[in-house]
Design a protein around this motif. Sequence first.
Motif, short mmCIF file in Angstrom:
data_model
loop_
_atom_site.label_atom_id
_atom_site.label_comp_id
_atom_site.label_asym_id
_atom_site.label_seq_id
_atom_site.Cartn_x
_atom_site.Cartn_y
_atom_site.Cartn_z
N LEU A 17 61.48 120.11 -50.82
CA LEU A 17 62.26 119.50 -49.73
C LEU A 17 63.67 120.05 -49.66
O LEU A 17 64.20 120.29 -48.56
N VAL A 18 64.31 120.29 -50.80
CA VAL A 18 65.65 120.87 -50.80
C VAL A 18 65.60 122.27 -50.18
O VAL A 18 66.46 122.64 -49.38
N THR A 19 64.58 123.03 -50.55
CA THR A 19 64.42 124.37 -49.98
C THR A 19 64.21 124.28 -48.47
O THR A 19 64.80 125.05 -47.70
N ARG A 20 63.43 123.32 -48.04
CA ARG A 20 63.16 123.15 -46.60
C ARG A 20 64.42 122.75 -45.84
O ARG A 20 64.71 123.30 -44.77
N VAL A 21 65.19 121.80 -46.39
CA VAL A 21 66.45 121.39 -45.76
C VAL A 21 67.38 122.60 -45.65
O VAL A 21 67.98 122.86 -44.61
N SER A 22 67.48 123.36 -46.74
CA SER A 22 68.35 124.54 -46.77
C SER A 22 67.90 125.57 -45.75
O SER A 22 68.72 126.11 -44.99
N TRP A 106 77.51 129.10 -46.60
CA TRP A 106 77.61 128.30 -47.82
C TRP A 106 78.37 127.01 -47.57
O TRP A 106 77.95 125.93 -48.00
N HIS A 107 79.49 127.08 -46.86
CA HIS A 107 80.28 125.87 -46.62
C HIS A 107 79.48 124.85 -45.82
O HIS A 107 79.50 123.65 -46.12
N GLY A 108 78.77 125.30 -44.80
CA GLY A 108 77.95 124.39 -44.01
C GLY A 108 76.77 123.85 -44.81
O GLY A 108 76.44 122.66 -44.73
N LEU A 109 76.14 124.72 -45.58
CA LEU A 109 75.00 124.29 -46.38
C LEU A 109 75.44 123.28 -47.44
O LEU A 109 74.75 122.29 -47.67
N GLU A 110 76.59 123.51 -48.03
CA GLU A 110 77.11 122.58 -49.04
C GLU A 110 77.31 121.19 -48.43
O GLU A 110 76.95 120.19 -49.04
N ARG A 111 77.87 121.14 -47.24
CA ARG A 111 78.03 119.83 -46.56
C ARG A 111 76.68 119.18 -46.31
O ARG A 111 76.50 117.98 -46.51
N THR A 112 75.71 119.96 -45.87
CA THR A 112 74.37 119.43 -45.61
C THR A 112 73.73 118.91 -46.90
O THR A 112 73.13 117.83 -46.92
N LEU A 113 73.85 119.68 -47.98
CA LEU A 113 73.23 119.28 -49.24
C LEU A 113 73.95 118.12 -49.92
O LEU A 113 73.35 117.43 -50.76
N ASN A 114 75.21 117.87 -49.56
CA ASN A 114 75.90 116.69 -50.11
C ASN A 114 75.16 115.41 -49.73
O ASN A 114 75.11 114.46 -50.51
N ALA A 115 74.56 115.38 -48.54
CA ALA A 115 73.79 114.22 -48.13
C ALA A 115 72.49 114.11 -48.93
O ALA A 115 71.99 113.01 -49.16
#
Length: 151
Positions: A17-22, A106-115
């Motif tokens: 799921l983390v891979t899919r979100v990313s 990376w900055h956008g992905l980091e914000r997304t993965l914080n959730a």
Amino acid sequence: MDLRQSTVFKLHRATTLVTRVSDEYLTAHHGIHYAPFLVLLTLRIAGPSPQRAIAQGLDVSRASVTQRVHQLREQGLVSVSINAADPRANVVDLTLSGRRLTDAAWHGLERTLNAVDDGVDDGLLRHQLERLITNCTTALSLVTTTDQRPE
């Protein structure tokens, strides 16, 4: 025991799921899939690197890295040169476009993965994951040793 309740199954599901979100974030906002982005991110962190080192760092095959590097080179995101220390090997580096894309993504992905990790005890999880990695490494060495015994 229900397989879906096992730790390993839950870990696999979470990783998937983390891979899919990313992947979905990166393709929607930056036009790149997660797997090639990991090559860019590796280069951003480590600097110019032999393809072998990239493969080892990502724990994927050299053939997989070769394919990703070829794709990234065609997109103008990496440059490839002959390794001065080993003329049979290539060194891969980010181009300016590759650095810009990697930083923005990376900055956008980091914000997304914080959730994604909201409410997770990061220190505890990191410790437990290190333990799982150690256990897997040990298990792989035992399997390899066992598989090499003559019958």
